[in-house]
Design an enzyme around this catalytic site. Structure first.
Site, PDB file in Angstrom:
ATOM      1  N   GLU A 276       0.833  -1.211   0.000  1.00  0.00           N
ATOM      2  CA  GLU A 276       0.000   0.000   0.000  1.00  0.00           C
ATOM      3  C   GLU A 276       0.867   1.260   0.000  1.00  0.00           C
ATOM      4  O   GLU A 276       0.562   2.239  -0.678  1.00  0.00           O
ATOM      5  CB  GLU A 276      -0.939   0.011   1.213  1.00  0.00           C
ATOM      6  N   ARG A 280       0.821   3.777  -3.253  1.00  0.00           N
ATOM      7  CA  ARG A 280       0.201   5.091  -3.012  1.00  0.00           C
ATOM      8  C   ARG A 280       1.243   6.177  -2.770  1.00  0.00           C
ATOM      9  O   ARG A 280       1.153   7.267  -3.338  1.00  0.00           O
ATOM     10  CB  ARG A 280      -0.740   5.016  -1.808  1.00  0.00           C
ATOM     11  N   ASP A 409      -5.220  -9.928  -8.115  1.00  0.00           N
ATOM     12  CA  ASP A 409      -5.532  -9.040  -9.240  1.00  0.00           C
ATOM     13  C   ASP A 409      -4.343  -8.359  -9.915  1.00  0.00           C
ATOM     14  O   ASP A 409      -4.055  -8.564 -11.096  1.00  0.00           O
ATOM     15  CB  ASP A 409      -6.559  -7.980  -8.800  1.00  0.00           C
ATOM     16  N   GLU A 544     -11.977   0.805 -10.264  1.00  0.00           N
ATOM     17  CA  GLU A 544     -11.625  -0.113 -11.358  1.00  0.00           C
ATOM     18  C   GLU A 544     -12.492   0.042 -12.609  1.00  0.00           C
ATOM     19  O   GLU A 544     -11.994  -0.029 -13.738  1.00  0.00           O
ATOM     20  CB  GLU A 544     -11.668  -1.571 -10.868  1.00  0.00           C
ATOM     21  N   THR A 633      -0.801   0.662 -10.223  1.00  0.00           N
ATOM     22  CA  THR A 633      -2.121   0.149  -9.853  1.00  0.00           C
ATOM     23  C   THR A 633      -2.886   1.118  -8.963  1.00  0.00           C
ATOM     24  O   THR A 633      -4.039   0.869  -8.614  1.00  0.00           O
ATOM     25  CB  THR A 633      -2.016  -1.259  -9.214  1.00  0.00           C
TER      26      THR A 633
HETATM   27  C1  DMJ Z   1      -6.285   0.647  -4.846  1.00  0.00           C
HETATM   28  O1  DMJ Z   1      -5.474   0.813  -3.756  1.00  0.00           O
HETATM   29  C2  DMJ Z   1      -5.557   0.016  -5.978  1.00  0.00           C
HETATM   30  O2  DMJ Z   1      -6.230   0.216  -7.158  1.00  0.00           O
HETATM   31  C3  DMJ Z   1      -5.342  -1.457  -5.772  1.00  0.00           C
HETATM   32  O3  DMJ Z   1      -4.754  -2.063  -6.879  1.00  0.00           O
HETATM   33  C4  DMJ Z   1      -6.656  -2.131  -5.494  1.00  0.00           C
HETATM   34  N1  DMJ Z   1      -7.377  -1.499  -4.456  1.00  0.00           N
HETATM   35  C5  DMJ Z   1      -7.523  -0.074  -4.454  1.00  0.00           C
HETATM   36  C6  DMJ Z   1      -8.698   0.436  -5.236  1.00  0.00           C
HETATM   37  O4  DMJ Z   1      -9.771  -0.356  -5.289  1.00  0.00           O
END
Ligand code: DMJ
Length: 645
Positions: A276, A280, A409, A544, A633
């Site tokens: 995370e 981020r 995912d 998403e 992501t």
């Molecule tokens: C985000 O932190 C990122 O997109 C991650 O890959 C999946 N979860 C959240 C958003 O849903």
């Protein structure tokens, strides 16, 4: 040990009162009841408990709506996440009826007529979509007291509104010339030109909440006008930096930058999650550096990147999930020595970029080692990976479960994106990606009944489950990106089919917002395609679907993808916007009268959801060109590396 003599009969008579004068104190009553309970035989106690459980079950079965409400409330208390506002009423893009006539605000005492819009048949924007205004709320006053004491009242649209704004809706209804829907019920070109501005407005509103009540903290709790801490690093602010830059919100960007320059420190005794904080914080800082060229952001990126490195000091070199960035120590979660597969394989874009920028190879080397090992591991099914990996042995654990949702995912996403980032030279990444997509087709892809929606289910020890997380909706975008980069055309076909499905996950809900998880019907004779379990009805403002809409629109220019995105934005405004600032996650996407705000605005709403919506509506294909940037992501664009050949 003394065992009471066994009784072969059931007697529910209670022993008489013992000596001691009766008083009606709470304590006396408690002791007396407890004594009586203990005097019963085991059989008697079991019988009583059995009857109580039976009564409880009957109660639940008889009053499903009651349990539904209870469930929503309980969840809300546990998770405390975010909420919504009286916005000018933005009519649905859905064109029927051509001119929407809105009912007057219901009387607070009105009886609830119906909560549902009927079976969620396959819908599209040319079908009439019932909305909150079809429904009258019964217990509005009670709800108002419960959740909205400090924040206004729950509106007839389910949004939380300030009392002094309560006429705003009707005002807006009068301004029908502002409607973005033209006479034929289609979004008018003129209004469409305002869609990017609508996103900027949403961003400003979200930012206002964060600034007023959560400045410098991780996440806004918009209803309680406070904040929550996860890492204590100003997560929302950092996640939102590049969004502000892209949206052209200069003033907001400058004040956030000043905070980064003067307040942000990573020298803190705090445990952070490697994945995370990488996607981020490291991703956000690297991206902002690449967009602005301001070395402040690169310095901060180096600082956090180097502090995360102890995570890789494990027997297997598969990183631990948690790092103390102040102490330089790392550890797995308390209950296991496993890490999540998606987490250890979705930090590569960021660490590779950090190495490129700093010319320090250790970052790239650490994450490349993870990919190398995962590539070779046993336990995959046609390129699909299990969800856990052990940090001691380096082997997959809990094998036999395959999903494109939570915990797996972004493994698939980062195979493709690393290949693109590195200039399409790393063949192993491409091979693993292509094999995995074939694995998806062979093992996880099915069609729903009655309308044949293509969906990606899950496999557990050979058993197929028609369950799909909203998280899986990243896949249409990733498939489309692959096709744009020369991968087979059928990837684009599949992307389009899945995109439709993800849209249906929104449009078939009463609020027009997707739940966290859906189940698809596959049996012939089913009356609807999508089912949602009670526990899965929440919406966390996730990105998403709008992320995939952005890719699909960029590559196809099909207007419908924009229209769908605009509908989703409108519904976020309608059901999740909080009047005093910010947006909130909600507990129940199926109840437009009371979506049950959770009082939390996730940082990815600013980092991802609004950014992708803005890019979807922007007419400038060079605004973060997909031939020059690859999004991590968390929607932070990182440059595709210039070719060195
Ligand atoms: C985000 O932190 C990122 O997109 C991650 O890959 C999946 N979860 C959240 C958003 O849903």
């Amino acid at each position: 040990m003394h065992t009471p003599p066994r009784q072969d009969y059931v007697s529910i008579s209670f022993a008489g009162q013992r000596s001691g004068s009766y008083n009606n104190s709470k304590q006396w009553r408690r002791q007396s009841c407890w004594r009586k309970w203990k005097q019963l035989s085991r059989l008697q106690r079991s019988l009583i408990l059995f009857i109580l459980v039976l009564l409880f079950i009957c109660g639940i079965a008889t009053y499903p709506t009651v349990t539904e409400h209870l469930s929503g409330l309980t969840e809300g208390e546990q998770h405390t996440e975010s909420n919504s506002v009286l916005r000018p009423v933005v009519p649905h893009v859905l064109p029927e009826p051509l001119k929407q006539v809105r009912p007057p605000l219901p009387e607070p005492t009105s009886k609830k007529l119906s909560n549902r819009r009927g079976p969620p048949f396959l819908q599209n924007r040319l079908q009439k979509k019932g909305n909150a205004s079809d429904t009258v709320v019964e217990d509005k006053a009670a709800d108002t007291k419960k959740e909205g004491e400090d924040n206004g009242v729950i509106s007839w649209r389910g949004a939380v509104i300030d009392t002094d704004q309560a006429t705003e809706g009707t005002k807006d209804e009068q301004n029908s010339e502002d409607s973005p829907v033209d006479q034929k019920g289609k979004p008018s070109k003129e209004s469409e030109a305002n869609w990017p501005e609508a996103v900027r407005e949403s961003f400003r509103h979200a930012w206002k909440g964060y600034k007023d009540f959560a400045w410098g903290h991780d996440e806004l709790r918009p209803l309680s006008k406070s904040y929550s801490e996860w890492f204590g690093l100003g997560l929302t602010l950092i996640d939102a930096l590049d969004t502000m830059w892209i949206l052209g919100l200069k003033e907001e960007f400058e004040e956030a930058k000043a905070w980064v320059a003067t307040e942000l420190t990573f020298n803190k005794n705090v445990d952070v999650n490697l994945f995370e904080s990488t996607i981020r914080i490291l991703g956000g800082l690297l991206s902002t550096y690449s967009l602005t060229g301001d070395s402040l952001f690169l310095d901060k990126a180096k600082d956090i990147g180097s502090r995360l490195m102890p995570a890789f000091n494990t027997p297997s070199k598969i990183p631990y999930s948690d790092v103390n960035i102040g102490k330089g120590t790392a550890h797995p979660p308390r209950w296991t020595s496993d890490s999540t597969v998606a987490e250890v394989t979705s930090i590569q874009l960021e660490f590779r970029e950090l190495s490129r920028l700093t010319q320090e190879p250790q970052y790239q080397a650490a994450v490349a080692e993870v990919m190398k090992q995962v590539h070779k591991l046993d336990g995959k099914l046609d390129g699909l990976v299990p969800m856990f990996i052990n940090t001691n042995s380096g082997q997959f654990t809990h094998q036999g479960i395959y999903t494109l949702g939570a915990r797996a995912d972004s493994y698939y996403e980062y195979l493709l994106k690393q290949w693109i980032q590195g200039g399409k030279k790393e063949d192993q990444l491409l091979e693993d990606y292509l094999q995995a997509i074939e694995g998806v087709k062979r093992n996880l892809l099915q069609k729903s009944s009655p309308n044949g929606l293509t969906f990606v289910g899950e496999l557990s020890h050979g058993q197929f489950s028609p369950k799909m997380d909203h998280l899986v909706c990243f896949l249409p975008g990733t498939l489309a990106l692959g096709a744009h980069n020369g991968l087979p055309d059928d990837h684009m076909d599949l992307a389009k089919q899945l995109m439709e499905t993800c849209y249906q996950m929104y449009v078939q809900m009463e609020t027009g917002l997707s739940p966290e998880i859906v189940h698809f019907n596959m049996h012939e004779g089913s009356t609807r395609d999508i089912e949602v379990k009670l526990a899965d009805r929440h919406n966390l403002l996730r990105p998403e679907t709008v992320e995939s809409l952005f890719y699909l629109y960029r590559f196809t220019k099909d207007q419908k993808y924009r229209d769908w995105g605009y509908e989703i934005l409108q519904n976020f405004n309608k059901y999740t916007k909080v009047s005093s600032g910010g947006y909130t996650s909600i507990n129940n996407v199926r109840d437009p009268d009371y979506p049950s705000p959770r009082d939390k605005m996730e940082s990815f709403f600013l980092g991802e959801t609004l950014k992708y919506l803005y890019l979807l509506f922007s007419d400038d294909p060079n605004l973060i060109s997909l031939d020059q940037y690859v999004f991590n992501t968390e929607a932070h664009p990182l440059p595709i590396w210039p070719s060195t050949v």
